[in-house]
Design a protein around this motif. Sequence first.
Motif, PDB file in Angstrom:
ATOM      1  N   GLY A 194      -4.368 -15.798   8.836  1.00 46.68           N
ATOM      2  CA  GLY A 194      -3.016 -15.261   8.732  1.00 46.68           C
ATOM      3  C   GLY A 194      -3.105 -13.750   8.650  1.00 46.68           C
ATOM      4  N   THR A 195      -1.973 -13.093   8.447  1.00 46.84           N
ATOM      5  CA  THR A 195      -1.959 -11.633   8.356  1.00 46.84           C
ATOM      6  C   THR A 195      -2.425 -11.193   6.980  1.00 46.84           C
ATOM      7  N   ILE A 196      -3.365 -10.255   6.959  1.00 48.01           N
ATOM      8  CA  ILE A 196      -3.842  -9.654   5.717  1.00 48.01           C
ATOM      9  C   ILE A 196      -3.289  -8.237   5.665  1.00 48.01           C
ATOM     10  N   ARG A 197      -2.598  -7.884   4.590  1.00 45.23           N
ATOM     11  CA  ARG A 197      -2.018  -6.549   4.416  1.00 45.23           C
ATOM     12  C   ARG A 197      -2.886  -5.787   3.414  1.00 45.23           C
ATOM     13  N   LEU A 198      -3.499  -4.678   3.848  1.00 43.97           N
ATOM     14  CA  LEU A 198      -4.341  -3.850   2.986  1.00 43.97           C
ATOM     15  C   LEU A 198      -3.588  -2.607   2.564  1.00 43.97           C
ATOM     16  N   VAL A 199      -3.564  -2.355   1.259  1.00 37.79           N
ATOM     17  CA  VAL A 199      -2.852  -1.216   0.696  1.00 37.79           C
ATOM     18  C   VAL A 199      -3.865  -0.251   0.098  1.00 37.79           C
ATOM     19  N   THR A 219       0.187  -7.631  -6.361  1.00 32.83           N
ATOM     20  CA  THR A 219       1.250  -8.539  -6.794  1.00 32.83           C
ATOM     21  C   THR A 219       2.625  -7.984  -6.455  1.00 32.83           C
ATOM     22  N   ASP A 220       2.844  -6.697  -6.685  1.00 35.34           N
ATOM     23  CA  ASP A 220       4.140  -6.088  -6.392  1.00 35.34           C
ATOM     24  C   ASP A 220       4.498  -6.225  -4.910  1.00 35.34           C
ATOM     25  N   ILE A 221       3.527  -5.972  -4.043  1.00 26.73           N
ATOM     26  CA  ILE A 221       3.796  -6.043  -2.604  1.00 26.73           C
ATOM     27  C   ILE A 221       3.956  -7.489  -2.154  1.00 26.73           C
ATOM     28  N   ALA A 222       3.123  -8.397  -2.679  1.00 27.67           N
ATOM     29  CA  ALA A 222       3.256  -9.817  -2.332  1.00 27.67           C
ATOM     30  C   ALA A 222       4.617 -10.360  -2.771  1.00 27.67           C
ATOM     31  N   THR A 223       5.097  -9.919  -3.928  1.00 24.28           N
ATOM     32  CA  THR A 223       6.416 -10.339  -4.413  1.00 24.28           C
ATOM     33  C   THR A 223       7.513  -9.815  -3.493  1.00 24.28           C
ATOM     34  N   TYR A 276       0.655  -0.017  10.986  1.00 25.73           N
ATOM     35  CA  TYR A 276       0.999   0.400   9.630  1.00 25.73           C
ATOM     36  C   TYR A 276       2.325  -0.204   9.209  1.00 25.73           C
ATOM     37  N   LYS A 277       2.474  -0.478   7.925  1.00 28.83           N
ATOM     38  CA  LYS A 277       3.724  -0.972   7.354  1.00 28.83           C
ATOM     39  C   LYS A 277       4.034  -0.161   6.108  1.00 28.83           C
ATOM     40  N   ASP A 278       5.296   0.148   5.895  1.00 35.66           N
ATOM     41  CA  ASP A 278       5.732   0.780   4.659  1.00 35.66           C
ATOM     42  C   ASP A 278       5.983  -0.309   3.626  1.00 35.66           C
ATOM     43  N   THR A 279       5.547  -0.065   2.389  1.00 33.56           N
ATOM     44  CA  THR A 279       5.748  -1.030   1.314  1.00 33.56           C
ATOM     45  C   THR A 279       6.335  -0.316   0.096  1.00 33.56           C
ATOM     46  N   VAL A 280       6.697  -1.095  -0.910  1.00 34.81           N
ATOM     47  CA  VAL A 280       7.229  -0.506  -2.142  1.00 34.81           C
ATOM     48  C   VAL A 280       6.170   0.307  -2.878  1.00 34.81           C
ATOM     49  N   ARG A 281       4.902   0.137  -2.532  1.00 32.17           N
ATOM     50  CA  ARG A 281       3.811   0.845  -3.208  1.00 32.17           C
ATOM     51  C   ARG A 281       3.009   1.711  -2.257  1.00 32.17           C
ATOM     52  N   GLY A 282       3.616   2.123  -1.150  1.00 28.62           N
ATOM     53  CA  GLY A 282       2.928   3.015  -0.230  1.00 28.62           C
ATOM     54  C   GLY A 282       2.591   2.363   1.093  1.00 28.62           C
ATOM     55  N   PRO A 283       1.942   3.123   1.994  1.00 28.54           N
ATOM     56  CA  PRO A 283       1.614   2.593   3.317  1.00 28.54           C
ATOM     57  C   PRO A 283       0.519   1.537   3.256  1.00 28.54           C
ATOM     58  N   ALA A 284       0.566   0.609   4.211  1.00 27.04           N
ATOM     59  CA  ALA A 284      -0.416  -0.475   4.278  1.00 27.04           C
ATOM     60  C   ALA A 284      -0.834  -0.687   5.727  1.00 27.04           C
ATOM     61  N   LEU A 285      -1.965  -1.335   5.916  1.00 31.08           N
ATOM     62  CA  LEU A 285      -2.456  -1.726   7.239  1.00 31.08           C
ATOM     63  C   LEU A 285      -2.371  -3.243   7.343  1.00 31.08           C
TER      64      LEU A 285
END
Length: 104
Positions: free
Chosen positions: A34-39, A48-52, A18-27
């Motif tokens: 490459g790494t795919i981050r699912l929110v 877009t917000d998380i990719a930025t 798990y990762k914390d992001t500006v828009r909530g938790p992600a996997l």
Amino acid sequence: MLLRPLPEDVAPGRWAGYKDTVRGPALDWHTALGTIRLVHCDDRRVATDIATEVAGRGNPDGVAVVCALYGDMSFHGPALVAADTAHPGIEYEADWGDVVALAG
């Protein structure tokens, strides 16, 4: 992301926690692409917000694409909105089944 050649045999994805992001938790999932981050959030512009944010921090986790559940149901399941970290201002829509097939 779409221009990268796929290897002959795409290996199954590996869960990276798990990762914390500006828009909530992600996997995070390590894949041949490459790494795919699912929110787990269905607001517009989440991907877009998380990719930025990832690109702004120098992308220490090597995230290639961020996917957010958008909530629309399709033949393969819920649709996803994705944004790659190289061009986070552009969002792409994909079916959950397509992303899972790529991730293994």
